[in-house]
Enzyme design. Sequence first.
Site, PDB file in Angstrom:
ATOM      1  N   GLY A  54       0.835  -1.195   0.000  1.00  0.00           N
ATOM      2  CA  GLY A  54       0.000   0.000   0.000  1.00  0.00           C
ATOM      3  C   GLY A  54       0.872   1.247   0.000  1.00  0.00           C
ATOM      4  O   GLY A  54       2.025   1.207   0.439  1.00  0.00           O
ATOM      5  N   GLN A  59       3.091  10.092   0.988  1.00  0.00           N
ATOM      6  CA  GLN A  59       4.374   9.385   1.129  1.00  0.00           C
ATOM      7  C   GLN A  59       5.318   9.674  -0.050  1.00  0.00           C
ATOM      8  O   GLN A  59       6.513   9.408   0.055  1.00  0.00           O
ATOM      9  CB  GLN A  59       4.158   7.874   1.234  1.00  0.00           C
ATOM     10  CG  GLN A  59       3.555   7.437   2.569  1.00  0.00           C
ATOM     11  CD  GLN A  59       3.413   5.933   2.618  1.00  0.00           C
ATOM     12  OE1 GLN A  59       2.462   5.379   2.071  1.00  0.00           O
ATOM     13  NE2 GLN A  59       4.349   5.264   3.274  1.00  0.00           N
ATOM     14  N   CYS A  96       5.481  -0.067   7.665  1.00  0.00           N
ATOM     15  CA  CYS A  96       5.170   1.087   6.825  1.00  0.00           C
ATOM     16  C   CYS A  96       6.401   1.424   6.005  1.00  0.00           C
ATOM     17  O   CYS A  96       7.510   1.440   6.530  1.00  0.00           O
ATOM     18  CB  CYS A  96       4.779   2.276   7.703  1.00  0.00           C
ATOM     19  SG  CYS A  96       4.445   3.781   6.763  1.00  0.00           S
ATOM     20  N   LEU A  97       6.193   1.708   4.724  1.00  0.00           N
ATOM     21  CA  LEU A  97       7.325   2.034   3.850  1.00  0.00           C
ATOM     22  C   LEU A  97       8.036   3.315   4.289  1.00  0.00           C
ATOM     23  O   LEU A  97       9.193   3.528   3.937  1.00  0.00           O
ATOM     24  CB  LEU A  97       6.845   2.177   2.400  1.00  0.00           C
ATOM     25  CG  LEU A  97       6.301   0.889   1.761  1.00  0.00           C
ATOM     26  CD1 LEU A  97       5.736   1.169   0.380  1.00  0.00           C
ATOM     27  CD2 LEU A  97       7.380  -0.173   1.695  1.00  0.00           C
ATOM     28  N   HIS A 138      -4.680   1.609   7.315  1.00  0.00           N
ATOM     29  CA  HIS A 138      -3.329   2.188   7.331  1.00  0.00           C
ATOM     30  C   HIS A 138      -3.225   3.352   6.340  1.00  0.00           C
ATOM     31  O   HIS A 138      -2.703   4.420   6.674  1.00  0.00           O
ATOM     32  CB  HIS A 138      -2.322   1.077   6.987  1.00  0.00           C
ATOM     33  CG  HIS A 138      -0.886   1.498   7.015  1.00  0.00           C
ATOM     34  ND1 HIS A 138      -0.010   1.056   7.981  1.00  0.00           N
ATOM     35  CD2 HIS A 138      -0.171   2.296   6.180  1.00  0.00           C
ATOM     36  CE1 HIS A 138       1.187   1.590   7.746  1.00  0.00           C
ATOM     37  NE2 HIS A 138       1.117   2.333   6.657  1.00  0.00           N
ATOM     38  N   GLU A 139      -3.751   3.148   5.119  1.00  0.00           N
ATOM     39  CA  GLU A 139      -3.629   4.202   4.088  1.00  0.00           C
ATOM     40  C   GLU A 139      -4.520   5.395   4.400  1.00  0.00           C
ATOM     41  O   GLU A 139      -4.127   6.550   4.190  1.00  0.00           O
ATOM     42  CB  GLU A 139      -3.941   3.647   2.695  1.00  0.00           C
ATOM     43  CG  GLU A 139      -3.049   2.510   2.221  1.00  0.00           C
ATOM     44  CD  GLU A 139      -1.569   2.713   2.479  1.00  0.00           C
ATOM     45  OE1 GLU A 139      -1.089   3.870   2.488  1.00  0.00           O
ATOM     46  OE2 GLU A 139      -0.877   1.708   2.706  1.00  0.00           O
ATOM     47  N   HIS A 142      -2.819   7.465   6.853  1.00  0.00           N
ATOM     48  CA  HIS A 142      -1.784   8.300   6.219  1.00  0.00           C
ATOM     49  C   HIS A 142      -2.390   9.603   5.700  1.00  0.00           C
ATOM     50  O   HIS A 142      -1.811  10.682   5.872  1.00  0.00           O
ATOM     51  CB  HIS A 142      -1.164   7.574   5.019  1.00  0.00           C
ATOM     52  CG  HIS A 142       0.063   6.766   5.336  1.00  0.00           C
ATOM     53  ND1 HIS A 142       1.161   7.281   5.967  1.00  0.00           N
ATOM     54  CD2 HIS A 142       0.357   5.460   5.075  1.00  0.00           C
ATOM     55  CE1 HIS A 142       2.097   6.340   6.091  1.00  0.00           C
ATOM     56  NE2 HIS A 142       1.627   5.221   5.563  1.00  0.00           N
TER      57      HIS A 142
HETATM   58 CO    CO Z   1       2.530   3.371   5.565  1.00  0.00          CO
END
Ligand code: CO
Length: 175
Positions: A54, A59, A96-97, A138-139, A142
Amino acid sequence: MIATMPDAMAIRPILTADQPILRERTKRVSSFDPSLHRLLDDMLETMRDAPGVGLAANQVGVPLQVAIIEVDNRITELVNPRIVRTGGEQLDWEGCLSIPGYVAETGRFAKVTVKARDRHGREFRVKGEELFARALQHEIDHLNGVLYIDHLESLEELVRVSEHDEVTEETAAGI
Ligand code: CO
């Protein structure tokens, strides 16, 4: 004349959690134009390259309500998403990236229903459970400037991916 490829997708740099844009609420999309389509195409390539399951637009430095998820080979593009229904609870590893190298057991709703628009502005609803439900939450977090670490009681709950046996490849991939 030098040849260019204006339609080629591009990998964009993923910002880390110390960047202020990741703590700010993103803006609603009102124009479903080619620049939105380019953003979504780039986000897919960037997410796959990471690799992750995701990615939210902030981000990659774009403060718009746009996110993409790929779970079980299914791509879901979300524009202006809202959670409209929740059910149950789940506790599982999450990464998380923008916080590379770490995961933590994070509590989430087991099931969610999300209302969103697609890249052409058409409204749709999508239901998710398990990892897909986790990724949706999660998204959307964000897009509201929230990170999964905000759901932990302490940052000491963070575990290094390299030191953890239970962490699956999918979890380690990050969302
Ligand atoms: Co994330």
